[in-house]
Design a protein around this motif. Structure first.
Motif, PDB file in Angstrom:
ATOM      1  N   GLU A 435      16.892   9.640   3.450  1.00 20.88           N
ATOM      2  CA  GLU A 435      16.535   8.298   3.012  1.00 20.88           C
ATOM      3  C   GLU A 435      17.659   7.656   2.194  1.00 20.88           C
ATOM      4  O   GLU A 435      18.404   8.350   1.506  1.00 20.88           O
ATOM      5  CB  GLU A 435      15.249   8.325   2.176  1.00 20.88           C
ATOM      6  N   ARG A 440      12.603   0.716   0.016  1.00 22.38           N
ATOM      7  CA  ARG A 440      11.232   0.398   0.439  1.00 22.38           C
ATOM      8  C   ARG A 440      11.227  -1.044   0.917  1.00 22.38           C
ATOM      9  O   ARG A 440      11.505  -1.927   0.119  1.00 22.38           O
ATOM     10  CB  ARG A 440      10.241   0.608  -0.705  1.00 22.38           C
ATOM     11  N   PRO A 441      10.990  -1.311   2.195  1.00 23.50           N
ATOM     12  CA  PRO A 441      10.682  -0.344   3.251  1.00 23.50           C
ATOM     13  C   PRO A 441      11.803   0.691   3.445  1.00 23.50           C
ATOM     14  O   PRO A 441      12.968   0.424   3.144  1.00 23.50           O
ATOM     15  CB  PRO A 441      10.513  -1.218   4.498  1.00 23.50           C
ATOM     16  N   LEU A 442      11.406   1.827   3.935  1.00 23.66           N
ATOM     17  CA  LEU A 442      12.313   2.951   4.088  1.00 23.66           C
ATOM     18  C   LEU A 442      13.527   2.608   4.939  1.00 23.66           C
ATOM     19  O   LEU A 442      13.418   2.043   6.020  1.00 23.66           O
ATOM     20  CB  LEU A 442      11.557   4.119   4.731  1.00 23.66           C
ATOM     21  N   CYS A 468       9.485   8.833   1.442  1.00 26.85           N
ATOM     22  CA  CYS A 468       8.900   7.524   1.761  1.00 26.85           C
ATOM     23  C   CYS A 468       7.973   7.098   0.622  1.00 26.85           C
ATOM     24  O   CYS A 468       7.001   7.798   0.314  1.00 26.85           O
ATOM     25  CB  CYS A 468       8.129   7.600   3.076  1.00 26.85           C
ATOM     26  N   PHE A 469       8.288   5.966   0.002  1.00 26.20           N
ATOM     27  CA  PHE A 469       7.405   5.375  -0.993  1.00 26.20           C
ATOM     28  C   PHE A 469       6.349   4.573  -0.236  1.00 26.20           C
ATOM     29  O   PHE A 469       6.651   3.538   0.367  1.00 26.20           O
ATOM     30  CB  PHE A 469       8.190   4.462  -1.942  1.00 26.20           C
ATOM     31  N   CYS A 470       5.117   5.051  -0.231  1.00 27.71           N
ATOM     32  CA  CYS A 470       4.084   4.434   0.588  1.00 27.71           C
ATOM     33  C   CYS A 470       2.735   4.548  -0.108  1.00 27.71           C
ATOM     34  O   CYS A 470       2.554   5.345  -1.035  1.00 27.71           O
ATOM     35  CB  CYS A 470       4.029   5.090   1.963  1.00 27.71           C
ATOM     36  N   ASP A 474      -0.694  -0.468   1.514  1.00 23.12           N
ATOM     37  CA  ASP A 474       0.444  -1.219   2.056  1.00 23.12           C
ATOM     38  C   ASP A 474      -0.042  -2.208   3.111  1.00 23.12           C
ATOM     39  O   ASP A 474      -0.963  -1.913   3.888  1.00 23.12           O
ATOM     40  CB  ASP A 474       1.460  -0.265   2.698  1.00 23.12           C
ATOM     41  N   THR A 478       4.467  -3.552   6.474  1.00 21.48           N
ATOM     42  CA  THR A 478       5.221  -2.520   5.742  1.00 21.48           C
ATOM     43  C   THR A 478       4.876  -1.132   6.272  1.00 21.48           C
ATOM     44  O   THR A 478       5.762  -0.303   6.507  1.00 21.48           O
ATOM     45  CB  THR A 478       4.910  -2.598   4.238  1.00 21.48           C
ATOM     46  N   GLN A 482       7.621   1.391   8.104  1.00 17.86           N
ATOM     47  CA  GLN A 482       7.965   2.690   7.514  1.00 17.86           C
ATOM     48  C   GLN A 482       7.592   3.829   8.453  1.00 17.86           C
ATOM     49  O   GLN A 482       8.355   4.791   8.609  1.00 17.86           O
ATOM     50  CB  GLN A 482       7.276   2.839   6.163  1.00 17.86           C
ATOM     51  N   VAL A 509       4.001   3.099  -6.064  1.00 21.12           N
ATOM     52  CA  VAL A 509       3.666   1.884  -5.314  1.00 21.12           C
ATOM     53  C   VAL A 509       2.374   1.255  -5.818  1.00 21.12           C
ATOM     54  O   VAL A 509       2.273   0.027  -5.941  1.00 21.12           O
ATOM     55  CB  VAL A 509       3.534   2.194  -3.805  1.00 21.12           C
TER      56      VAL A 509
END
Length: 642
Positions: A435, A440-442, A468-470, A474, A478, A482, A509
């Motif tokens: 990453e 974010r988005p990834l 992944c920040f999720c 979401d 988004t 991702q 998030v």
């Protein structure tokens, strides 16, 4: 014979197969190759091991890199290597292979004075033969007096010990000297001398297996039934004749006609690659034969294993695990190109992980120093200092590891390249991030390329890791973006035979409840993404861990497991999270970074700490976290035992 430690020992060829990666091209125009172990006895030893039989191999390999590769891969496959001798003078055999189309599979054997053709009587250990329920020989090693003597010694010892004996006729005309080097693809050239040699020894076997062409050479006739009768005249063995799309027939007694034999169900699949299919077939047949199944069932196993082989790239890599075979026989054929059957391929991948050489430990204690942005923002940082510091991190990890299993690192290539490369081959589990930090988005590291083609350059022991920040809340755009990025990376990882670790962090998030992580896990599985590893935030509640574990196992019962991340938490907070996580067997350990290196890095970057002091300080913190995890794991195990 329950006192015997092996079910089957195979004897004969062992080499390296270089399979052309490009399908449909000329062999001479191949631009790249996939490297596998090969040779019929080697393939069968591996194929039977995957099906749960205890197998061994008798052969010779060279005292060089490819010989070491074969020995190491055999061990990964679970094959006993007591009978594998290292030849100090000869090179390991090599084969170049290609898939031209549905009917042409060119190959070139590089076997002039190769290691396995130096096999001799002295290489046959009576104790090893006495330790097996059966011995399988292949025809190629009857083609030379020295190897013939070795095979005959093994067969006579086996029969004296009450073991069963089997022959794979395995007729390759050019390996018998009756066809040229360019005729590697040839399967039949008449030769009275070859027929005479084979018939002189057919009486030594309880089971003889071959294609129609192979029985032609063994029986001395191009009329298959006449050839089978000629073999029957000199051998009381069960004869199994492979007839391609028409299946296979087993004859226990007289050959009155095809109807006098027994058959098993076949499978309507697409033929992609016939190379190694016979070895897959024999692996399944041995499973049935040695398990005491009737011939229809044994042939069903054989036909299924052959079906897997003809539908995939490579020989040994194509063969199924027992779980995969059982799933296939229960479910049946959904699509004829088995390599594109997603459910089947997932089971193939996840139940053959050990064969790819990565460790399978009960616990993983991972020092994560793959951070990039956090280092770049530190006072005094330069790219050179960043790289040097990561080498200190590796030194700290190795000081704690001390050569023991169960330890690992996460290290990047952009800043930590020297440390990453130095870690290879040390016995550490190695994860490598993809990453772009904080995205974010990834987004992914640019060095991977838009198609993730950069993975082709990765060491096979590196595990692809992506953060992944999720969050379940979401918005649709988004989430879709991702998931598509993660799926693209996951698919590229599979194409390159690299394991995949997915790290998800919802707390950065939005609000997190006990079910947040489990919801995210199910969303990624629903998107068709099956990570080998999950890296999850520490959770204080048992309910959260229970829901996360359930979400994983209901979608992928063969997953590697979970490691707990740190998020720069204080040691006490991590200890509390370990206490809960360690109660769940699916949680295999931790992957913690800044808690270990954060303060040390800030001091070292500004010249306030020496290299030795930095290593000692990080090693101390890492060791303490390892001790905390081990203590919590032991506490959980003691609770279960009580």
């Amino acid at each position: 014979m329950t006192d015997k430690h092996l079910d089957v020992v195979t004897i004969g060829r062992a080499g390296v197969d270089l399979y052309g990666s490009q399908v449909g091209g000329l062999l001479e125009e191949m631009g790249s190759f996939e490297k596998y172990i090969g040779g019929s006895p080697t393939n069968i030893a591996c194929g039977t091991a995957r099906l749960g039989l205890r197998s061994g191999l008798i052969t010779r390999v060279g005292d060089e890199h490819m010989g070491r590769f074969i020995r190491a891969q055999l061990l990964r496959e679970g094959v006993d290597v007591r009978g594998v001798t290292t030849d100090p003078e000869r090179l390991t055999a090599l084969v170049l292979l290609g898939i031209r189309d549905a009917d042409q599979f060119p190959l070139i054997f590089y076997r002039e004075n190769c290691a396995d053709m130096a096999l001799c009587e002295a290489d046959i250990d009576p104790a090893l033969i006495a330790d097996t329920r059966s011995v399988l020989a292949t025809g190629t090693h009857l083609s030379h007096p020295r190897t013939e003597a070795a095979v005959l010694r093994a067969l006579h010892l086996a029969r004296a010990a009450g073991a069963r004996t089997a022959l794979d006729i395995d007729y390759r005309p050019n390996l018998w000297g009756v066809a040229g080097h360019g005729a590697g693809e040839s399967r039949f050239v008449e030769s009275a001398a070859v027929t005479a040699k084979l018939q002189a020894h057919l009486g030594l076997f309880d089971l003889i297996v071959g294609t129609e062409e192979e029985f032609h050479i063994a029986g001395g006739s191009t009329d298959t039934l006449a050839a089978l009768r000629a073999v029957r005249a000199v051998s009381g063995a069960v004869l199994v004749c492979k007839r391609g799309a028409m299946g296979a027939v087993a004859f226990e007694g007289a050959i009155a006609g095809w109807e006098s034999g027994q058959t098993g169900p076949g499978f309507p699949i697409e033929v992609f690659n016939v190379l190694g299919a016979g070895d897959g077939f024999f692996s399944g047949l041995l499973k049935g034969w040695l398990d005491g199944e009737g011939w229809p069932r044994a042939l069903e196993y054989a036909n299924a294993c052959g079906a897997f082989a003809v539908s995939r790239h490579g020989c040994t890599p194509a063969y199924p695990s027992l779980a995969e075979l059982e799933f296939f026989l229960k479910r049946g054929v959904i699509r004829p190109d088995l390599r594109n059957d997603a459910a089947l391929e997932q089971i193939h991948w996840s139940t053959n992980r050990a064969r790819r050489g990565l460790p399978d430990w009960p616990d993983y204690r991972i020092f994560a120093f793959d951070h990039r942005l956090q280092l770049e923002e530190m006072a005094g940082y330069t790219p050179a200092k960043g790289g040097a510091f990561k080498e200190l991190c590796l030194a700290a990890a190795q000081a704690v590891q001390a050569g023991r299993p169960g330890y690992g690192i996460l290290c990047d290539n952009r800043i930590g390249r020297a440390a990453l490369h130095a870690a290879s081959g040390t016995g550490l589990w190695i994860g490598r991030p993809c990453e772009w930090p904080g995205s974010r988005p990834l987004a992914l590291e640019p060095e991977l390329g838009a198609d993730c083609g950069g993975l082709v350059q990765w060491a096979r022991e590196d595990v692809v890791k992506v953060l992944c920040f999720c969050h379940p809340d979401d918005d649709a755009a988004t989430r879709a973006a991702q998931e598509e990025t993660v799926r693209r990376l996951w698919q590229a990882s599979r194409r390159n035979n690299l394991e995949f670790l997915l790290e998800i962090i919802p707390s950065k998030v939005g609000p997190v409840t006990e079910g947040t992580v489990a919801t995210l896990i199910r969303q990624f599985y629903a998107a068709g993404i099956y990570p080998d590893w999950w890296k999850l935030e520490p959770m204080a509640a048992r309910a959260g861990w229970a829901m996360a574990c359930a979400a994983i196992t209901e979608n992928d019962p063969h997953t590697r497991g979970i490691v707990v991340l740190g998020l720069d938490a204080p040691e006490a907070a991590l200890a509390a999270s370990f206490a809960v996580a360690a109660e769940f067997p699916l949680v295999k350990g931790f992957a913690v970074g800044r808690t270990i290196f954060g303060d040390t890095a800030r001091k070292w970057m500004q010249g306030q700490s020496s290299d030795a002091e930095a290593i000692a300080e990080m090693a101390g913190k890492y060791r303490k976290l390892c001790d905390i995890w081990d203590a919590q794991r032991e506490r959980a195990a003691s609770h279960v035992r009580s």
